[in-house]
Design an enzyme around this catalytic site. Sequence first.
Site, short mmCIF file in Angstrom:
data_model
loop_
_atom_site.label_atom_id
_atom_site.label_comp_id
_atom_site.label_asym_id
_atom_site.label_seq_id
_atom_site.Cartn_x
_atom_site.Cartn_y
_atom_site.Cartn_z
CG ASP A 8 -2.22 0.76 1.00
OD1 ASP A 8 -2.32 1.49 -0.01
OD2 ASP A 8 -3.13 0.67 1.85
CG HIS A 61 -2.32 3.48 -3.06
ND1 HIS A 61 -2.95 3.95 -1.92
CD2 HIS A 61 -2.23 4.55 -3.90
CE1 HIS A 61 -3.20 5.23 -2.05
NE2 HIS A 61 -2.79 5.63 -3.25
CG HIS A 117 -8.24 5.09 4.11
ND1 HIS A 117 -6.93 5.47 4.02
CD2 HIS A 117 -8.43 4.17 3.14
CE1 HIS A 117 -6.33 4.82 3.03
NE2 HIS A 117 -7.23 4.01 2.49
#
Length: 286
Positions: A8, A61, A117
Amino acid sequence: MKALISVDMEGISGIVHSSETNPERYDYQRGRELMTAEANAVIAGVLDAEPTADVLVADAHGTFRNLLPEQLDRRARLVRGKPRGLNMLAGLDEETDAALFVGYHVRAGEGPGVLAHTMNGEILDVRVAVHAPGEDVTTTGRSLGETGLNAAMAGHLGVPVVLLSGDDAACAEMADLVPGTVTVAVKEALGMAAAVTLHPEEARDRLRRAAADAVTRRTEIPPLALTGPLDVEVDLAGPHTIDLATLIPGVSRAAGARTVAFTAPDYGTAYRLILLLAQLATIRPA
């Protein structure tokens, strides 16, 4: 030996702002280079420990098209683009011996955490509990972000997550889930868009050493296994997503205006339904 490295971007050293992770923003190219360099450090570490390992790297990502293929270590294979099965874990299967999470971030609502998040920002919380009719999942369920959701999917296939890197909050989240996992904090979160960060080269050196250690210790680290059936509640930011979600058989509105619930026979089914809800959340009313 087969390893999957899921990479990510928010948890990469030096990255603190969405301008560095969003393809439409000015500093994204620099973020891609930092991300690719950390992936290379972990590839090198895996191969230091296991020179003949089969290493897959899943770009995990946003668009899943961030890592720079021409700069990635040529000894690894790259999983790139979407849609694809298992999302951030594409390439993972029962034959995989170890999963390594690089550049991960803490879940929504936790922190301080850099760019915290869950999935796409439209999911506010996911709670998972062993099925118990009549019990309140809101209080009995465990809140999971991307780290927990992906680690449990790896565990469903019998694969341990042996390494996680990101900010200190992400590392703490992983340590709470699986205490034996090797963690590397490449920055200390000060807030949503601020951190005290290691120099990128120092972070890469630590990651290479940690990846070699983690792969060597892979048989000592247990997979995160959530056995079913499972009760799941998902809090969603958009009311329109609730309307769409209830069209899925078995998904219903739960207590609270933002929550849907379902029971899954096993974690693999639960994971795929959560991925579908995340995708529905990106649809805007016509």
